[in-house]
Design an enzyme around this catalytic site. Sequence first.
Site, PDB file in Angstrom:
ATOM      1  CE  LYS A  13      38.558  86.140  55.624  1.00  0.00           C
ATOM      2  NZ  LYS A  13      39.168  86.161  54.356  1.00  0.00           N
ATOM      3  NE  ARG A  88      41.215  89.820  49.945  1.00  0.00           N
ATOM      4  CZ  ARG A  88      41.383  88.524  50.190  1.00  0.00           C
ATOM      5  NH1 ARG A  88      40.558  87.636  49.726  1.00  0.00           N
ATOM      6  NH2 ARG A  88      42.380  88.131  50.936  1.00  0.00           N
ATOM      7  NE  ARG A 127      47.405  82.068  56.795  1.00  0.00           N
ATOM      8  CZ  ARG A 127      46.479  82.898  56.331  1.00  0.00           C
ATOM      9  NH1 ARG A 127      45.201  82.632  56.504  1.00  0.00           N
ATOM     10  NH2 ARG A 127      46.810  84.010  55.714  1.00  0.00           N
ATOM     11  NE  ARG A 133      48.189  81.964  52.417  1.00  0.00           N
ATOM     12  CZ  ARG A 133      46.982  82.509  52.438  1.00  0.00           C
ATOM     13  NH1 ARG A 133      45.947  81.841  52.850  1.00  0.00           N
ATOM     14  NH2 ARG A 133      46.814  83.756  52.049  1.00  0.00           N
ATOM     15  NE  ARG A 144      48.874  88.307  52.977  1.00  0.00           N
ATOM     16  CZ  ARG A 144      48.609  87.320  53.805  1.00  0.00           C
ATOM     17  NH1 ARG A 144      47.404  86.808  53.861  1.00  0.00           N
ATOM     18  NH2 ARG A 144      49.537  86.830  54.574  1.00  0.00           N
TER      19      ARG A 144
HETATM   20  P1  AMP Z   1      43.206  84.784  50.657  1.00  0.00           P
HETATM   21  O1  AMP Z   1      43.560  83.352  50.566  1.00  0.00           O
HETATM   22  O2  AMP Z   1      41.726  85.026  50.626  1.00  0.00           O
HETATM   23  O3  AMP Z   1      43.867  85.475  51.817  1.00  0.00           O
HETATM   24  O4  AMP Z   1      43.760  85.491  49.323  1.00  0.00           O
HETATM   25  C1  AMP Z   1      45.147  85.479  49.008  1.00  0.00           C
HETATM   26  C2  AMP Z   1      45.466  86.545  47.983  1.00  0.00           C
HETATM   27  O5  AMP Z   1      44.697  86.305  46.789  1.00  0.00           O
HETATM   28  C3  AMP Z   1      45.131  87.977  48.359  1.00  0.00           C
HETATM   29  O6  AMP Z   1      46.151  88.579  49.138  1.00  0.00           O
HETATM   30  C4  AMP Z   1      44.995  88.633  46.991  1.00  0.00           C
HETATM   31  O7  AMP Z   1      46.248  88.843  46.395  1.00  0.00           O
HETATM   32  C5  AMP Z   1      44.297  87.542  46.197  1.00  0.00           C
HETATM   33  N1  AMP Z   1      42.821  87.632  46.308  1.00  0.00           N
HETATM   34  C6  AMP Z   1      41.973  86.702  46.860  1.00  0.00           C
HETATM   35  N2  AMP Z   1      40.702  87.091  46.775  1.00  0.00           N
HETATM   36  C7  AMP Z   1      40.723  88.308  46.154  1.00  0.00           C
HETATM   37  C8  AMP Z   1      39.716  89.241  45.792  1.00  0.00           C
HETATM   38  N3  AMP Z   1      38.413  89.017  46.071  1.00  0.00           N
HETATM   39  N4  AMP Z   1      40.111  90.385  45.174  1.00  0.00           N
HETATM   40  C9  AMP Z   1      41.400  90.624  44.891  1.00  0.00           C
HETATM   41  N5  AMP Z   1      42.395  89.808  45.223  1.00  0.00           N
HETATM   42  C10 AMP Z   1      42.076  88.646  45.849  1.00  0.00           C
END
Ligand code: AMP
Length: 188
Positions: A13, A88, A127, A133, A144
Amino acid sequence: MFLIFLGPPGVGKGTQCKRVVEMYGLPHVSTGDIMRAAIQDQTALGSQVKSYLDNGQLVPDQLVVDVVAERLRQEDCAEGCLLDGFPRTIAQAEALALFFQQQNKQLTGTLQLTADKDEIKRRLVERADKENRPDDTPETISERLQVYEQQTSPLVEFYEQRNTLHRVDGMGTPDEVFDRIRGVLDLL
Ligand code: AMP
């Protein structure tokens, strides 16, 4: 054009969203990036969300919804944006629908990027090596993926029912996937 990108962690993504925002000139609204920046800058939001990110869990809906609503009210998002990592949960999707309704705006489309499980795990490990990260450890990766299955994947049906869902095969090279995405976006 208001777009949502849906897909499990590791599906590509982030890579594809970067290309889309460049080509279509859309602001990139990534909730993950916003929260990582808040943690880095040690803001109040950062301290509220850090433990969730560290553990691979979702930040509470209301917090994320407020962050996104504030971002969407900014001038550059008036005509559109690309939402990456939001919504989400069904509650977030409902809050977003209400927000659009109140603002007299309409969701243009939802792109669901898919890939098979082995490929997703392979990309996540890659990654973890490249980007360092903190939430790319084996434990949080599996947390996740599970969170995605349980809380986010129901959004596929949510948007299918609203006739905005477009499935895009995320297997293959980034160029191949991007060509498929362009094929969809050019018809929207
Ligand atoms: P991402 O970079 O989109 O994979 O997001 C990393 C982390 O941020 C996730 O594992 C969640 O802990 C938090 N996070 C990001 N977007 C959301 C969302 N829409 N709702 C809840 N937690 C989020």
